[in-house]
Design an enzyme around this catalytic site. Structure first.
Site, PDB file in Angstrom:
ATOM      1  N   THR A 187      -4.817   6.819  -5.540  1.00 29.60           N
ATOM      2  CA  THR A 187      -4.971   6.995  -4.036  1.00 29.60           C
ATOM      3  C   THR A 187      -4.354   8.264  -3.985  1.00 29.60           C
ATOM      4  OG1 THR A 187      -5.883   4.777  -3.942  1.00 29.60           O
ATOM      5  CG2 THR A 187      -5.202   5.915  -2.031  1.00 29.60           C
ATOM      6  N   GLU A 190       0.738  -1.242   0.080  1.00 29.64           N
ATOM      7  CA  GLU A 190      -0.118  -0.039   0.152  1.00 29.64           C
ATOM      8  C   GLU A 190       0.685   1.198  -0.202  1.00 29.64           C
ATOM      9  OE1 GLU A 190      -2.532  -0.667  -1.119  1.00 29.64           O
ATOM     10  OE2 GLU A 190      -4.424  -0.454   0.227  1.00 29.64           O
TER      11      GLU A 190
HETATM   12  N1  LIG Z   1      -0.506  -5.849  -8.405  1.00 27.73           N
HETATM   13  C1  LIG Z   1      -0.940  -4.446  -8.434  1.00 27.73           C
HETATM   14  N2  LIG Z   1      -2.378  -4.313  -8.445  1.00 27.73           N
HETATM   15  C2  LIG Z   1      -2.782  -2.791  -8.551  1.00 27.73           C
HETATM   16  N3  LIG Z   1      -2.166  -1.909  -8.651  1.00 27.73           N
HETATM   17  C3  LIG Z   1      -0.761  -1.997  -8.757  1.00 27.73           C
HETATM   18  C4  LIG Z   1      -0.188  -3.290  -8.437  1.00 27.73           C
HETATM   19  N4  LIG Z   1       1.040  -2.941  -8.528  1.00 27.73           N
HETATM   20  C5  LIG Z   1       1.280  -1.704  -8.373  1.00 27.73           C
HETATM   21  N5  LIG Z   1       0.453  -1.122  -8.845  1.00 27.73           N
HETATM   22  C6  LIG Z   1       0.049   0.370  -8.812  1.00 27.73           C
HETATM   23  O1  LIG Z   1      -0.781   0.932  -7.766  1.00 27.73           O
HETATM   24  C7  LIG Z   1      -1.613   1.920  -8.084  1.00 27.73           C
HETATM   25  C8  LIG Z   1      -3.044   1.714  -8.259  1.00 27.73           C
HETATM   26  O2  LIG Z   1      -3.270   1.824  -6.757  1.00 27.73           O
HETATM   27  P1  LIG Z   1      -4.491   2.560  -6.279  1.00 27.73           P
HETATM   28  O3  LIG Z   1      -4.241   4.160  -6.703  1.00 27.73           O
HETATM   29  O4  LIG Z   1      -4.088   2.732  -4.589  1.00 27.73           O
HETATM   30  O5  LIG Z   1      -5.644   1.925  -6.684  1.00 27.73           O
HETATM   31  P2  LIG Z   1      -6.845   1.251  -6.104  1.00 27.73           P
HETATM   32  O6  LIG Z   1      -7.621   2.324  -5.238  1.00 27.73           O
HETATM   33  O7  LIG Z   1      -7.601   0.517  -6.889  1.00 27.73           O
HETATM   34  O8  LIG Z   1      -6.127   0.591  -4.977  1.00 27.73           O
HETATM   35  C9  LIG Z   1      -1.280   1.980  -9.674  1.00 27.73           C
HETATM   36  O9  LIG Z   1      -0.351   3.173  -9.797  1.00 27.73           O
HETATM   37  C10 LIG Z   1      -0.579   0.795 -10.158  1.00 27.73           C
HETATM   38  O10 LIG Z   1       0.301   0.823 -11.010  1.00 27.73           O
HETATM   39  N1  LIG Z   2      -8.137   5.226   3.315  1.00 29.55           N
HETATM   40  C1  LIG Z   2      -7.550   5.118   1.962  1.00 29.55           C
HETATM   41  C2  LIG Z   2      -8.394   4.117   1.197  1.00 29.55           C
HETATM   42  C3  LIG Z   2      -7.916   4.030  -0.206  1.00 29.55           C
HETATM   43  O1  LIG Z   2      -8.640   3.180  -0.697  1.00 29.55           O
HETATM   44  P1  LIG Z   2      -8.350   2.714  -2.304  1.00 29.55           P
HETATM   45  O2  LIG Z   2      -9.417   1.483  -2.527  1.00 29.55           O
HETATM   46  O3  LIG Z   2      -8.808   4.005  -3.093  1.00 29.55           O
HETATM   47  O4  LIG Z   2      -6.911   2.346  -2.723  1.00 29.55           O
HETATM   48  C4  LIG Z   2      -7.869   6.638   1.466  1.00 29.55           C
HETATM   49  O5  LIG Z   2      -9.133   7.024   1.364  1.00 29.55           O
HETATM   50  O6  LIG Z   2      -6.897   7.121   0.769  1.00 29.55           O
END
Ligand SMILES: Nc1ncnc2c1ncn2[C@@H]1O[C@H](COP(=O)(O)OP(=O)(O)O)[C@@H](O)[C@H]1O
Ligand SMILES: N[C@@H](CCOP(=O)(O)O)C(=O)O
Length: 309
Positions: free
Chosen positions: A180, A128
């Site tokens: 995020t 994360e």
């Molecule tokens: N295995 C993976 N699955 C999803 N996202 C990944 C992975 N590895 C790296 N990433 C990176 O993490 C980011 C997505 O995470 P985030 O923005 O938190 O989206 P979500 O809200 O769907 O979790 C993107 O920049 C993506 O390239």
């Molecule tokens: N508490 C975090 C949760 C992010 O969740 P995601 O599913 O968008 O990765 C935030 O609100 O930033």
């Protein structure tokens, strides 16, 4: 070579008022991941999906989480990972958390369950951190523990599993990407005391409502006066979806994680289906592509199947 296949569910973080502390696991959608343990050192990642994610372990949240776990192992195992992603990255449905949590649950199974659930959350938080710049556990914990979890504290970790009455969840995922990390960047760093008082009243009310099976209290507590007013501006149709869904009988809802997905909790399946129709009508009018789900809370969390060769 032993291998397992896991189903790593989508998760809804924050649950409106509980920024970074509340989250729940969904039955749909979920990623499918196959992990094999081998004597050839190193981590090899393959993506069988359309998202073009990095396969270098240090750049993939699954690789980073597994590396974090491997630092605590004496032996030098290797792992081969195949990820079939159904939760779109940047959806607000915990796509990164599904990969981070799924891989550590799978590896722990292959290693004979030597780590506790809390250890697994600790490892997956490294993933994360890669995705969002911050170690938060509100998506990972419901994936690993199942159901709804409260992160009372992150350093040190203190995770509480909550019970809740049966609920249906309607979700719309407008196909725009909200990272995020970006959605955290725009938040104000300070809150007014009057807003904080409202917010902690709502968080306490929501937790009490879940534990007492009190739908009315759940409904009254689904209010966010701190994060939603800022982030909802990034989501076209947000106010309309929320108002019309509540008018149709939803208990309430809001932004899923950091968005752009929007979720609504409903007591009855029929209401959730009505809410899904409202979501479809609204997004048909915007011209934006979208995807909807009507699902339930996943109390089991990540599901592990042992592959027989
Ligand atoms: N295995 C993976 N699955 C999803 N996202 C990944 C992975 N590895 C790296 N990433 C990176 O993490 C980011 C997505 O995470 P985030 O923005 O938190 O989206 P979500 O809200 O769907 O979790 C993107 O920049 C993506 O390239
Ligand atoms: N508490 C975090 C949760 C992010 O969740 P995601 O599913 O968008 O990765 C935030 O609100 O930033």
């Amino acid at each position: 070579m032993s291998s397992v296949t896991v189903h790593a569910p989508a998760t809804i973080a924050n649950l409106v008022c509980g920024f970074d502390v509340l989250g729940l696991a969904l039955n749909d959608p979920y990623d499918v991941m196959k992990l094999s343990i081998s004597e050839t050192p190193g981590i090899r990642i393959q993506h069988n999906d359309v998202y073009n994610l990095p396969t270098i372990p240090e750049q993939n949240v699954a690789g980073v989480s597994l590396l974090e776990m491997m630092q605590e192992l004496d032996s030098h195992y290797g792992f081969d990972l195949v990820i079939e992603k159904h939760i779109k990255p940047g959806s607000g449905l915990g796509s990164s958390a599904a990969s981070a949590a799924g891989v550590v649950v799978a590896a722990n199974h292959l290693l004979g369950n030597i780590f506790s659930k809390e250890d697994l959350v600790r490892f997956a938080m490294a993933g994360e951190k890669l995705a969002s710049g911050v170690k938060h556990a509100d998506n990972i914990s419901p994936g690993i523990y199942g159901g709804i979890t409260l992160i009372r504290s992150i350093f040190p970790l203190d995770i509480v599993s909550l019970t809740a009455p049966p609920m249906y969840v309607a979700v719309v995922h407008p196909q725009i990407e909200v990272k995020t990390s970006d959605a955290r960047e725009i938040l104000r760093k300070e809150v007014l005391l009057k807003d904080a008082i409202k917010q902690w009243g709502n968080i306490a009310g929501l937790v009490a409502g879940f534990m007492k099976n009190d739908y009315g209290l759940i409904s009254r507590s689904l209010e966010d006066v701190i994060i939603e007013p800022v982030r909802s501006m990034l989501i076209p149709g947000f106010d309309d979806v929320k108002k019309k869904s509540v008018d149709a009988g939803a208990l309430g809802g809001g932004i899923s994680g950091s968005g752009p997905s929007i979720f609504m909790l409903c007591e009855e399946k029929n209401t959730a289906l009505k809410v899904e129709k409202i979501m479809k009508d609204i997004y048909d009018n915007t011209g934006l592509k979208y995807h909807t789900y009507v699902t339930t809370i996943n109390n089991e969390g990540i599901k592990v199947e042992v592959n027989n060769h």
